[in-house]
Design a protein around this motif. Structure first.
Motif, PDB file in Angstrom:
ATOM      1  N   LYS A   1     -19.044  28.122  87.448  1.00  0.00           N
ATOM      2  CA  LYS A   1     -19.176  29.481  86.902  1.00  0.00           C
ATOM      3  C   LYS A   1     -19.339  29.443  85.378  1.00  0.00           C
ATOM      4  O   LYS A   1     -20.152  30.168  84.808  1.00  0.00           O
ATOM      5  CB  LYS A   1     -17.989  30.336  87.299  1.00  0.00           C
TER       6      LYS A   1
ATOM      7  N   GLU B   1     -22.820  28.241  84.647  1.00  0.00           N
ATOM      8  CA  GLU B   1     -23.774  29.329  84.889  1.00  0.00           C
ATOM      9  C   GLU B   1     -23.826  30.280  83.695  1.00  0.00           C
ATOM     10  O   GLU B   1     -24.916  30.702  83.280  1.00  0.00           O
ATOM     11  CB  GLU B   1     -23.374  30.124  86.131  1.00  0.00           C
TER      12      GLU B   1
ATOM     13  N   GLU C   1     -27.096  31.023  81.424  1.00  0.00           N
ATOM     14  CA  GLU C   1     -27.609  32.378  81.225  1.00  0.00           C
ATOM     15  C   GLU C   1     -27.721  32.723  79.731  1.00  0.00           C
ATOM     16  O   GLU C   1     -28.673  33.366  79.310  1.00  0.00           O
ATOM     17  CB  GLU C   1     -26.736  33.406  81.954  1.00  0.00           C
TER      18      GLU C   1
ATOM     19  N   TYR D   1     -28.308  19.549  88.615  1.00  0.00           N
ATOM     20  CA  TYR D   1     -29.023  20.734  88.134  1.00  0.00           C
ATOM     21  C   TYR D   1     -30.478  20.580  88.534  1.00  0.00           C
ATOM     22  O   TYR D   1     -31.130  19.601  88.170  1.00  0.00           O
ATOM     23  CB  TYR D   1     -28.881  20.846  86.610  1.00  0.00           C
TER      24      TYR D   1
ATOM     25  N   ASN E   1     -23.639  26.956  93.256  1.00  0.00           N
ATOM     26  CA  ASN E   1     -23.721  28.272  92.637  1.00  0.00           C
ATOM     27  C   ASN E   1     -24.406  29.306  93.541  1.00  0.00           C
ATOM     28  O   ASN E   1     -24.668  30.409  93.104  1.00  0.00           O
ATOM     29  CB  ASN E   1     -24.452  28.203  91.292  1.00  0.00           C
TER      30      ASN E   1
END
Length: 146
Positions: free
Chosen positions: A57, A60, A64, A114, A145
């Motif tokens: 998280k 992420e 972002e 990733y 995710n």
């Protein structure tokens, strides 16, 4: 002189533990270890899985932010390393988006996977869990995710 010899005899009588006392204590410790030990190990393994979920998280969020600043998700090469230092020829980078390189490794010491573009979204981010292999259950399950 008599009082000194009396004190020496008294000290010898109260020194140490008997073998029986030691065996009883060791038996109690062994019993506690067999009852409590597996429970503690279960909590520790669950904690690593929970840690991996929280780290994903956080990654992420960093990805972002990278996207908001640059208009692009980190490229496959250099991958998540671009969250720590600006890749060449990338405009708008305003990082670092992570505090340290350790954030890129899962609780089992392996790098997070990733993939961009991802099969489940714009990017896929996951760890293979304890066993380091795709699939699995419990501690060995993949943490992702999506």
């Amino acid at each position: 002189m008599k009082s000194i010899s009396y004190k020496v005899r008294e000290l010898k009588a109260v020194e140490g533990f008997t073998l029986i006392e030691m065996l009883v204590v060791l038996g109690i410790i062994a019993l506690l270890a067999t009852l409590v030990g597996p429970q503690v190990i279960r909590y520790l393994s669950k904690a690593k899985t929970d840690t991996a979920e929280a780290q994903i998280k956080n990654l992420e969020a960093a990805i972002e932010l990278h996207f908001l600043d640059t208009g692009h998700y980190p490229a496959a090469n250099p991958g998540l390393a671009s969250l720590l230092s600006a890749p060449p020829n990338l405009t708008g980078w305003n990082g670092p988006y992570l505090r340290n390189r350790e954030a890129l490794t899962d609780p089992w010491g392996r790098s997070y996977v990733y993939v961009v573009p991802g099969d489940h979204g714009e990017y896929d981010l996951y760890s293979y869990g304890l066993d380091g292999e795709q699939g699995g259950e419990g501690e060995n399950r993949d943490i992702a995710n999506w």
